[in-house]
Structures are given as C-alpha cells and as structure tokens.
Design an enzyme around this catalytic site. Structure first.
Site, PDB file in Angstrom:
ATOM      1  CG  ASP A  65      -1.909   1.149   1.250  1.00 28.91           C
ATOM      2  OD1 ASP A  65      -2.354   1.559   0.166  1.00 28.91           O
ATOM      3  OD2 ASP A  65      -2.237   1.639   2.348  1.00 28.91           O
ATOM      4  CG  HIS A  66       1.211   4.031  -2.867  1.00 22.66           C
ATOM      5  ND1 HIS A  66       0.496   4.039  -4.051  1.00 22.66           N
ATOM      6  CD2 HIS A  66       2.429   3.516  -3.166  1.00 22.66           C
ATOM      7  CE1 HIS A  66       1.257   3.568  -5.030  1.00 22.66           C
ATOM      8  NE2 HIS A  66       2.429   3.251  -4.514  1.00 22.66           N
ATOM      9  CE1 TYR A  72      -8.292   6.171   2.744  1.00 19.63           C
ATOM     10  CE2 TYR A  72      -8.169   7.883   1.070  1.00 19.63           C
ATOM     11  CZ  TYR A  72      -8.392   7.495   2.384  1.00 19.63           C
ATOM     12  OH  TYR A  72      -8.716   8.439   3.332  1.00 19.63           O
ATOM     13  CG  HIS A  73      -3.218   3.661  -3.807  1.00 24.17           C
ATOM     14  ND1 HIS A  73      -2.256   4.629  -4.039  1.00 24.17           N
ATOM     15  CD2 HIS A  73      -4.402   4.236  -4.128  1.00 24.17           C
ATOM     16  CE1 HIS A  73      -2.836   5.733  -4.471  1.00 24.17           C
ATOM     17  NE2 HIS A  73      -4.141   5.515  -4.530  1.00 24.17           N
ATOM     18  N   PRO A  74      -4.405  -0.666  -1.617  1.00 22.44           N
ATOM     19  CG  PRO A  74      -6.282  -1.750  -0.740  1.00 22.44           C
ATOM     20  CD  PRO A  74      -5.762  -0.394  -1.087  1.00 22.44           C
TER      21      PRO A  74
END
Length: 539
Positions: A299-300, A475-477
């Site tokens: 994630d980021h 919000y980048h899983p």
C-alpha cells in the site's frame, strides 16, 4: 437488475462490480453468445453523492457503500490502526475514490515482464489504457478518445495550488503537463475520471451503457461465501442473497474473482485455496495449498503536511453557510467549482536522490485540510501537501479471522518495515518543507501546522516518529493474489489460479509489485487485459 435468484447459470460468473469487474462484464457481453452473471455484495449506485466528485467526503466511512475495513495495530505506525475504505456498491472503490487518473510508470510494467510475466510490459498494456480512455485533451500516442472512461482536466483553480507548483519549479522540479504521457516525472495538475463535472465510475463508464444486454445479469446484495470447486474445477459461486438465503450461481466456463485486494484473497481462503496450515486453524479443508494467498500486501503510505495560510482557502468557504450556498449554486448552474474537486488538485512525481532512476515519491496537494475525509475541514485557513513513497519494500498480509464470510479479515499492512521505506518517507517530508520555503508559496504560509516547528529540519528521528504517529493510507492495497512464475505466486501470467481449473483473479490483488501511482487506472487496465485473455482462451 436483480437482487437475487434461486439458481443462475452462465458462461462466466464475475465476483465484484468494481473497477476490473465492470470492465470484464462489459467486454465479455459484447459477444451476444456469451452469458455473464455479475455478483456485487453492495447495492446500486443510487446515492447521489457517489456521482458528485467531492462526494467522497460523504461516502467514505458510510457503511451503506463502504466496507469500512480497519487494519490491525501496526508496529510501523507505533501501534496505530487505520481505516481502510473500500467500495461496497456498483463501481466498487471507483464510486468513492478521489477520481485521480494515474497509470504509473512504464518501468513498472516492464519490471513485471522481466519477472517472467509475458504480455504485461508497457508496450503490451499501453494499448489497453488507451482503449478504455475518452481523454478530454484529445488522442495521441499515449491517450485514446474512443473508450467509455472519461478522463478530464480539473474544473477548479485555487491560487495556493498554483503557488505550490510554481514553488516546486523554483526548487528545481520541472513542470509536466501530462504525467500519463512520455514521462511521469515533474509537477502539474491531476487528471481525473469525470465527465462534465460528474464522477465517471467504472459502473457509469462500463455498466450503465450495457444494462439492457440480455446476456448480462447483475445481482446486487450478493455476499459471496465461497467458490464452488468440484474435482479441481471452479463450477460456481455460493452467495447469500438480499433475503439471507444461500444461492449458487453456476459457471459453465469460468469464475472470475474481482473482489479487490482484500476480498479476493479472503474468498480464496474461504474456498480452501491458501496456506493449508492457516486454513486448518479455521477448520477449512484445504483444496490447494497456496501459501501466497493473502501475502505480498502493499500500500502507499502518505505523510500529510498541513500549513496554515495567510489567505483564505477552501476551509473557509465550506465553513460558511453563504460560502456553501455559492459552491452549490456554481455546481448546479455550471458544473464547476469545489464540488467538482478530486481528492487533490496538484501533484508531483519526484526522485528523492539523483541516484534513483525514476520518481520514487508522489505529492498530492489539496487547497483544504482535514484529519480525514468525512470528518470535516479544520477551523482555520490551510492547505495540505501529502507525500507518499511510490514503491515501498514493506510487505504485509491478509489473514482470516474466522471461516465466516461476514467477518472482515485481519489486515496487517506492515508499514515502514524496511530501512529504505523509512528513509524515503523522511526524505519526502524534507522535500515538502523545501518546496514550502520557496516563493510564491512561502508568502502564503503563516506557519507549519504539521509536523510543526517543534520537529527540526535535520531531526530525521523526529520526522520519522511524526510519520509513524500521523501517516495514513492513500487507499491503494495491492498484491495479495500476485501473479508470477515462482512457487509462491498465486496466479500465472494469464491470471489463472494455480491448481484450480476455471478460476481467475482480476483486480489490483494480481500485481506482483505495486505501481508507481494511484491504482484505479491500472485496475481498469487489468480488467481490459483479463477480458482479452478470457475471450482468447474461450476459442
């Protein structure tokens, strides 16, 4: 559109009407002989805030449309637990995300190909990005205009964001009018998935135009329990319908999981596909021992610097009744103004060190400030510049809590677990401060609110500790059902689950490495790629 059915049968059953699933449903049903069932755990996208770009303030953390996941306490964040919004509605997370259209770097996809994943290099996927796109700026070597996904420029201008770009240029970072073009590096303005001031979700782009196709059946409120596997083949999906009854949707061809980086590995594990020892802990009989299911989570992580301003910002406009009225009227009359705002206006892709080959950090710049979307803006004039590491080394995992599909899985992000990740987040914060110290932005800043003057510029330990105590997900899983050629890979290069016939995964969980940017555009590309491979294998 159905809310349930006693028994359904089609050539393909797709789980999840998110960014990838909507694309696959659209492309496969373009052949009238192909029957598709699309199952979505959420409801229809009727909430009006979904379609207003700034509506993410209202939809995130709303359990009617958001899964409202939460991570386990994370050691890298000094034991903090983070909220992880994910869309539970037609369009999936594309119905409540920040609308930012970012493809990543060409080198991201070329690395995938170098890992042995044939067909996933930049030259392979660029045509798929173009095929989806209806670019407001027009078509060229990097952009398309014939696709259903509207990509447009910002319809909002704010002086503080213009000043941020000018200050970044003064600090030595070049202006880039198109980070989705020949090169990502530089500063500029975001492109967003919107059309005429309205959100263009995957559902709006790919589902709405084809709802009347008789070979497409969409079932909402369908909470998937497991993949039905018979003699080593996926034959359908067992789900609970809106009434709570257990149903099965049968697939004569294939089952495609597009439930996202949290949902897809959870469904696989509930179906007996995963690490045998972990499944046994929950009384699930292993069908295929695939230890990689749920691993490789990436994630980021963003560090959000906030600066109080010497002039008014959007914070002031939305706190005023008159200001809110003006904003509403501008949107109602012209489809412009703050209600058309994506999650950020300005962006920058930069290298923290000249020895880094391509940008390794990204900025999101917002003419407002808040602790989180949905909680309201701060009671003072301010803006935010958040910075994230583009290619984190840290890897987390998704684990089952129980064999009950209604129980959210345990999410262990494992942020800041490597020295490179820790150094990069600190370097990004320092670059943010350097930009803030350049004109014309410097003159607009009253004081640094976060981290604040108590954390000295040369105090790396202090900056890192501030990040641990305040950084949050962007919000980048990704990566939890990764494709690869090694023994730990869950999928092959054609997105087929190892050891099970007739079962694929197509969403951001398939990424072997996270892309260098926001993940919605790549999720749509993955849907395009999957639909091509499924059609090829059908014949």
């Amino acid at each position: 559109m159905d809310t349930g059915a006693a028994e359904l049968r089609a050539d393909y059953v797709i789980v999840g009407a998110g960014s990838s699933g909507c694309v696959i449903a659209n492309r496969l049903t373009a052949d009238p002989s192909v029957r598709v069932i699309l199952l979505e755990a959420g409801g229809r996208d009727t909430n009006p805030w979904i379609h207003v770009p700034v509506g993410y303030f209202k939809t995130m953390h709303n359990p009617a449309v958001d899964w409202c996941y939460r991570t386990e306490p994370d050691p890298g964040l000094n034991g903090r637990s983070l909220e992880w919004p994910r869309g539970k509605v037609l369009g999936g997370s594309s119905s409540l995300n920040g609308l930012l259209y970012v493809r990543g770097q060409a080198q991201d996809y070329d690395r995938w190909r170098q890992m042995g994943l044939e067909g996933w290099g930049w030259s392979d996927v660029l045509p798929l990005f173009k095929r989806s796109e209806n670019q407001e700026r027009g078509g060229d070597a990097y952009h398309g205009t014939d696709g259903p996904l509207a990509v447009s420029n910002m319809r909002l201008v704010r002086p503080v964001c213009d000043a941020w770009i000018a200050a970044a240029e003064a600090a030595g970072y070049p202006f880039n009018p198109d980070y989705n073009g020949a090169s990502q590096e530089g500063v500029g303005y975001f492109q967003l998935t919107a059309r005429n001031g309205r959100r263009c979700s995957a559902a709006a782009a790919f589902l709405k135009p084809v709802l009347d196709r008789p070979n497409l059946k969409i079932v909402t409120r369908a909470h998937v329990r497991r993949v039905v596997i018979e003699e080593g083949r996926a034959t359908g999906i067992e789900y609970g319908d809106a009434s709570g009854a257990v149903r099965v949707a049968y697939a004569d061809g294939e089952v495609i999981l597009s439930a996202g980086a949290i949902g897809s590995p959870q469904i696989l594990m509930l179906s007996g596909v995963g690490e045998a020892a972990h499944l046994a802990e929950h009384g699930i009989a292993p069908v295929v021992d695939l230890p990689g299911v749920g691993r490789n989570l990436q994630d980021h992580l963003q560090a959000r610097l906030v600066y109080k301003c010497t002039e008014t910002t959007l914070n002031d406009e939305v706190r005023s009744l008159v200001g809110r009225g003006r904003i509403f009227m501008e949107y109602a009359l012209f489809r412009t103004g703050p209600m058309t705002m994506a999650a950020s206006l300005a962006t920058g892709f930069m290298r923290t060190d000249e020895r880094v080959e391509t940008p390794d950090i990204q900025f999101h710049v917002q003419p407002w400030s808040a602790d989180s979307p949905g909680e309201g803006v701060h009671p003072f004039s301010a803006f935010t510049m958040s910075v994230c590491q583009l290619r984190p080394e840290s890897r987390g995992e998704i684990r089952l809590r129980s064999p009950d599909a209604a129980d959210h899985p345990a999410i262990h992000p494992n942020y800041l677990a490597t020295e490179t990740d820790r150094q990069t987040i600190v370097a990004g914060i320092k670059i943010a401060r350097r930009i803030a110290d350049n004109s014309p932005l410097r003159e607009k800043i009253a004081v640094e609110y976060r981290p604040g003057p108590d954390v000295a510029a040369d105090d790396d330990d202090g900056l890192l500790d501030w990040a641990r105590n305040s950084a949050t997900t962007i919000y980048h899983p990704t990566g939890t059902c990764r494709m690869g050629v090694d023994g730990q890979a869950v999928l092959d290069a054609r997105l087929r689950v190892r050891g099970i016939r007739g079962l694929r995964v197509a969403d951001c969980s398939v990424m072997p490495e996270i892309v260098s940017g926001n993940t919605n555009a790549p999720a749509i590309m993955i849907g395009e790629k999957a639909s091509d491979m499924i059609a090829e294998d059908r014949h």
